[in-house]
Motif scaffolding. Structure first.
Motif, PDB file in Angstrom:
ATOM      1  N   PRO A 272       0.848  -1.203   0.000  1.00  0.00           N
ATOM      2  CA  PRO A 272       0.000   0.000   0.000  1.00  0.00           C
ATOM      3  C   PRO A 272       0.887   1.259   0.000  1.00  0.00           C
ATOM      4  N   PRO A 273       0.482   2.316  -0.668  1.00  0.00           N
ATOM      5  CA  PRO A 273       1.272   3.560  -0.663  1.00  0.00           C
ATOM      6  C   PRO A 273       1.491   4.045   0.768  1.00  0.00           C
TER       7      PRO A 273
ATOM      8  N   SER B  50       9.063   7.197  -5.176  1.00  0.00           N
ATOM      9  CA  SER B  50       8.383   5.902  -5.248  1.00  0.00           C
ATOM     10  C   SER B  50       7.835   5.541  -3.878  1.00  0.00           C
ATOM     11  N   ARG B  51       6.518   5.579  -3.764  1.00  0.00           N
ATOM     12  CA  ARG B  51       5.899   5.302  -2.466  1.00  0.00           C
ATOM     13  C   ARG B  51       5.219   3.936  -2.452  1.00  0.00           C
TER      14      ARG B  51
ATOM     15  N   GLY C 131       9.760   8.063   4.023  1.00  0.00           N
ATOM     16  CA  GLY C 131      10.559   7.760   5.203  1.00  0.00           C
ATOM     17  C   GLY C 131      10.031   6.632   6.053  1.00  0.00           C
ATOM     18  N   THR C 132       8.793   6.205   5.820  1.00  0.00           N
ATOM     19  CA  THR C 132       8.238   5.090   6.590  1.00  0.00           C
ATOM     20  C   THR C 132       8.608   3.773   5.915  1.00  0.00           C
TER      21      THR C 132
ATOM     22  N   SER D 123      16.410  -7.044   3.559  1.00  0.00           N
ATOM     23  CA  SER D 123      16.713  -5.603   3.552  1.00  0.00           C
ATOM     24  C   SER D 123      15.516  -4.784   4.001  1.00  0.00           C
ATOM     25  N   ASP D 124      15.807  -3.547   4.390  1.00  0.00           N
ATOM     26  CA  ASP D 124      14.738  -2.591   4.702  1.00  0.00           C
ATOM     27  C   ASP D 124      14.291  -1.922   3.402  1.00  0.00           C
ATOM     28  N   TYR D 125      12.988  -1.826   3.218  1.00  0.00           N
ATOM     29  CA  TYR D 125      12.440  -1.123   2.057  1.00  0.00           C
ATOM     30  C   TYR D 125      11.651   0.068   2.585  1.00  0.00           C
TER      31      TYR D 125
END
Length: 260
Positions: A107-108, A177-178, A112-113, A169-171
């Motif tokens: 979901p969009p 690109s959200r 930064g989140t 990994s962290d995405y």
């Protein structure tokens, strides 16, 4: 009006062909007939050979076109650089492709989140209902162009896909690109098996083409690194089954759909 009859003197002085003359004429006729027959046989052989050559070339062009279409699917529906996986074999190609066009996104979210956190065993998505247990998938961040391979382990729901291994990994959502994409992929191998070219999709084998005149099938890559391959050159050699000296080679360069 009276027609004058030939005189007996004229008939007496007229004569036909002798036996020798008839034999000579017959022999000459036989010779001429033999020459004509020989020319006809040679011309017929040339015409048949040219016809067979034309048919072989047409068949070869069709086969190379079919192979090019199959190989062009490498990387279809997947991020750039994910398609070709092996460049070590000259007579086969292995690649990934989203043949079933199964995909979804997270979901969009706000810049930064976290879209997917390191160590997560599942991924929240817009719609996971088109995925199935055992599917192999690519998790991809289009903003940083980072991806990892994973699999579906368990039954996906509308909003979540359980993963076979923890996320590596962290995405994080970014300005450009959200969302993070999730694409199913199939592993495809195209290879030569005798006089047939076959295709394996996730282990299920089918025959693309089969022809007794197929001799060799080879591939050349424009890079020694699989992820950097943009173009694959195909060479197909065909030999006339009735005349092994008749060898025709067909070539085609295939630019991949989703190259790096």
């Amino acid at each position: 009006m009276r027609i004058k009859k030939p005189s007996l003197k004229f008939l007496k002085n007229s004569r036909g062909f002798t036996m020798t003359e008839l034999l000579i004429s017959a022999a000459m006729g036989v010779v001429m007939l033999g020459v004509v027959a020989s020319i006809y046989v040679k011309e017929d052989k040339i015409i048949r050979q040219e016809t067979e050559d034309t048919n072989s070339r047409a068949k070869g062009r069709h086969l190379i076109k079919v192979l090019a279409k199959e190989i062009r699917m490498a990387g279809f529906g997947l991020p750039a650089g994910v398609g070709v996986t092996d460049v070590s074999a000259a007579d086969s190609v292995t690649f990934r492709a989203n043949l079933d066009v199964v995909r979804t996104t997270t979901p969009p979210g706000s810049v930064g989140t976290s879209a997917v956190a390191t160590g997560a065993n599942s991924i929240t998505v817009v719609d996971g209902s088109t995925f199935s247990n055992g599917d192999t998938i690519v998790i991809y961040d289009p903003n940083f162009r980072e991806y990892e391979l994973n699999s579906v382990s368990g039954s996906p729901s509308t909003g979540s896909i359980p993963l076979g291994t923890a996320v590596a990994s962290d995405y994080v959502y970014a300005t450009n690109s959200r969302l993070v994409t999730v694409n199913k992929y199939n592993t495809v191998i195209i290879y030569q098996d005798g006089t047939a070219i076959k295709k394996s999709i996730d282990g299920t084998v089918s025959t693309i083409i089969s022809d007794s005149s197929i001799s060799t099938f080879s591939l050349t890559y424009d890079s020694a690194t699989a992820s950097n391959v943009d173009k694959i050159s195909i060479a197909l050699t065909m030999v006339d089954s009735d005349d092994s000296s008749e060898v025709i080679e067909f070539n085609s360069d295939v630019s991949l759909r989703n190259s790096s």
